[in-house]
Scaffold this motif. Structure first.
Motif: not given
Ligand code: FAD
Lengths: 144, 534
Positions: B232-253
């Motif tokens: 997916r182009t022209n999509c800029r990630v702002k931050e990586i999000t984390v779940s309550e258990n401290g794992l990465a669970d995705g991003v905001l972009y």
């Protein structure tokens, strides 16, 4: 001066300036930069440089305002005026020359005069000399 | 646009992102890559146009602060003598790269053991060897087998011709009895994989219109997409999000319309290069990770390494037509690569042959070095320079230093308002000495080659091509950000695959090693998938 209020808008001034920076050379068969019709390109790129914060536009205006009748001066006087003005801001002079050189050496007439084909590099590309076989032979015994 | 959760989410579609995506596709889970830039089109590259040199220094300039395209982010480089360079698009910086493709040598992975400085890598040349070779095949590498500076390997294609410039300078090295060898180049010398061979356009640094230079948009990405990877182009990630258990669970972009979107994923992989990656980690602050994600060591953004470069050029009597041919790739030399303390510095540098500029840039270089005046005398001087230049760059090994950093600029942001990076870098005394040595010896080589005039730039400013070290690899979580297979010590399902994880820089270009690492990490994930969350 043609009565225009700005250096970049005065084609006569720009043409004379370009010829001062790159005069013609009969001996080398090179045209002067002022007779190629590149003034507009140069003016546009200087305007873009100025918008990007380079000092060249204002500095050029000062040359224009400070040297009335620049285009009508004898060549030696034009050279003297540019030399004196260049000393006030060498960085601006370099920025100007960069734009003039790029425009000049991209012109088909100039490319032909320096022995280059008057075309973009693609699609024909260029021939490249092969590797010198003697050099490659020297590597053979060193090959691991 | 649907943001269905995916198995693996890759951020960045450059050299490492492309290689990784192609390999991880075999895992059988859904794979998505978010890239802030667009697809590039060869028809738009400068060499299609008469004003190719102007375009190359404008919309195709390697410095994002000059280029300022919508997909770029600014970099505050006011406290660095070297400007960071990159390109933001599918293919990443390989769109503009010169495609020198040296591997690291085995000794480059054990710097502490060999020389008592910096650190050893937790992996070796042997770990990466099984990945260097397939990567050479995927990219399409031309070269000559048997270089005594390296363990034996066979590039898939014959070497590129040295051309007149390469021949003349290599003769200088030969006369001095110094090591030299035709470069491994990620530029194809023959038709390969449906790509046409190099036709010597001489402008690799502004995109290869012929497609002979391996940028990952034309090598890995089409094959990765065929395997089902979504890009997916022209999509800029702002931050990586984390779940309550401290794992990465995705991003905001931010999508192409500037709308903030959320994308969930089971595994997140960072491939944003040595500046983009620490920037994103530092921008991913949360209650659980107040200093940025994966930063319990405090080393995210530290130990930035560049490879300080010197440029040494000779002017020769004969016309070498020196702008014709691949910009860089002719030969390399490891004559001064290993530590010899009598030289006054540790570690060393490699040389790579380089050619002259195009007609316009030859004049600009002549002006900048005082060799071509304006006015009377211009044409005479120009004729002596244009086409007559050949030389080399010296690539010095940059040792890690925690004071050299990527941080977040308190003021500067990109077009989406995301804090931009600031680079703070001081040239070390060791680097300074290496550069001085490289200029002296390079001058000697060019004189031996017959140069009538030699000019050197002892520290190139627009030369931050290689971005390394800012999320280093190691086995000790207190001294490193990721483990020996790229997994963040602090976040089990977060991986980093770009030059950020380099422990040391070696004295050669990094991308062959970056991509071998990306393939090795993908392979490690595939092998360990059952235990990823254990
Ligand atoms: C002019 C030039 C010449 C070079 N020459 C050579 C050479 O000859 N040999 C060599 O080995 N190396 C060379 N390099 C370096 C080489 O290009 C890099 O080492 C390599 O591309 C790095 O790969 P990467 O995947 O880490 O990052 P990149 O290839 O830079 O890709 C990173 C990608 O991540 C994307 N990205 C960043 N942040 C975000 C975000 N927040 N959201 C979404 N996407 C994001 C970027 O848009 C970019 O496409 C050169 C570089 C340049 C600029």
């Amino acid at each position: 001066m043609s009565g225009s209020a700005s250096a970049l808008g005065d084609a006569t001034f720009l043409s004379a300036l370009l010829d001062t920076l790159i005069p013609s050379s009969g001996k080398r068969g090179m045209p002067g930069a002022g007779g190629l019709g590149i003034e507009r390109d140069v003016a546009a790129s200087i305007a873009a440089d100025s918008a990007a914060g380079l000092p060249v536009g204002g500095w050029l205006e000062a040359l224009y305002a400070g040297t009335p009748g620049f285009a009508t001066l004898p060549a030696a006087e034009r050279t003297g005026a540019v030399e004196a003005h260049a000393a006030t801001n060498p960085a601006a002079m370099q920025a100007l020359l960069r734009r003039v050189y790029l425009a000049y050496y991209q012109h088909p007439t100039v490319l032909v005069a320096i022995g280059e084909p008057p075309r973009p590099p693609f699609p024909e590309g260029f021939e490249l000399e092969p590797s010198d076989p003697e050099l490659l032979a020297a590597l053979k015994p060193r090959q691991k | 646009m649907t943001n269905e959760p995916v198995g693996v989410l890759i951020i960045g579609a450059g050299a490492s992102g492309g290689a990784f995506a192609w390999s991880i596709a075999d895992l059988g889970t859904s794979v998505l890559c978010l890239e802030q830039g667009p697809w590039m089109h060869q028809r738009d590259y400068p060499t299609n146009f008469m004003d190719w040199e102007t375009r190359a220094s404008g919309p195709f300039a390697p410095n994002p602060n000059v280029r300022r395209l919508a997909q770029d982010y600014p970099v505050n480089d006011s406290e660095s003598p070297i400007q960071p360079l990159m390109f933001n698009a599918v293919g990443g910086s390989t769109i503009l790269w010169a495609a020198h493709f040296p591997r690291f040598t085995p000794g480059d992975f054990r710097v502490r053991t060999e020389d008592g400085v910096a650190d050893d890598w937790p992996i070796s040349y042997e770990t990466l060897e099984p990945f260097y070779t397939p990567n050479d095949r995927m990219m399409g590498v031309s070269g000559l087998a048997g270089d005594p500076a390296y363990p034996y390997h066979e590039p898939p294609l014959p070497p590129l011709p040295l051309g007149a410039t390469g021949n003349v300078v290599a003769r200088g090295f030969e006369r001095l009895g110094w090591h030299w060898w035709p470069s491994d180049s990620a530029i194809i010398s023959q038709e390969y994989g449906g790509r046409a061979p190099c036709i010597n356009l001489g402008a690799c640094g502004s995109g290869c219109t012929q497609g002979a230079k391996a940028s990952t948009d034309i090598t890995y990405w089409p094959l990765a997409e065929r395997k089902g990877v979504q890009l997916r182009t022209n999509c800029r990630v702002k931050e990586i999000t984390v779940s309550e258990n401290g794992l990465a669970d995705g991003v905001l972009y931010y999508d192409a319309d500037g709308v903030l979107q959320e994308q969930k994923a089971e595994v997140v992989v960072l491939a944003c290069n040595g500046i983009g990656t620490p920037r994103l980690l530092l921008n991913s602050r949360s209650e659980r990770f107040p200093d940025g994600l994966a930063n319990s060591s405090g080393l995210v953004g530290k130990n930035l390494m560049f490879h300080p470069y010197a440029l040494i050029r000779g002017i020769f009597e004969e016309n070498l037509n020196s702008r014709r041919g691949p910009t860089g790739c002719t030969f390399w030399s490891h004559e001064f690569y290993k530590t010899d303390r009598s030289r006054g510095f540790v570690r060393g540098y490699s040389y790579e042959g380089s050619r002259g500029g195009g007609p316009g840039m030859s004049a600009v270089w002549g002006m900048a070095t005082g060799r071509i005046p304006w006015g009377e005398g211009h044409h005479e001087a120009y004729a002596r320079v244009n086409g007559h230049v050949a030389g080399m760059v010296a690539i010095t090994e940059d040792l890690p230093d925690e004071a050299n950093t990527v941080t977040l600029d308190p003021v500067l942001t990109d077009a989406n308002g995301i804090p931009a990076p600031k680079v703070t870098y001081t040239l070390s005394e060791n680097s300074r000495r290496q550069l001085a040595h490289a200029v002296d010896r390079g001058t000697e080589a060019l004189k031996a080659a017959g140069a009538v005039d030699v000019q050197a730039d002892p520290l190139m400013r627009t030369a931050g091509w290689h971005l390394m070290g800012t999320a280093r690899m190691g086995t000790d979580p207190a001294r490193s950000v990721v483990n020996e297979w790229g997994r963040a010590h602090d976040v089990k399902n977060l991986f980093i695959i770009d030059g950020s994880i380099f422990v040391t820089s070696a004295g050669v270009n990094p991308t062959s090693t970056i991509q071998a690492l990306a393939l090795y990490i993908a392979d490690s994930i595939k092998k360990n998938v059952g235990e990823l969350f254990a």
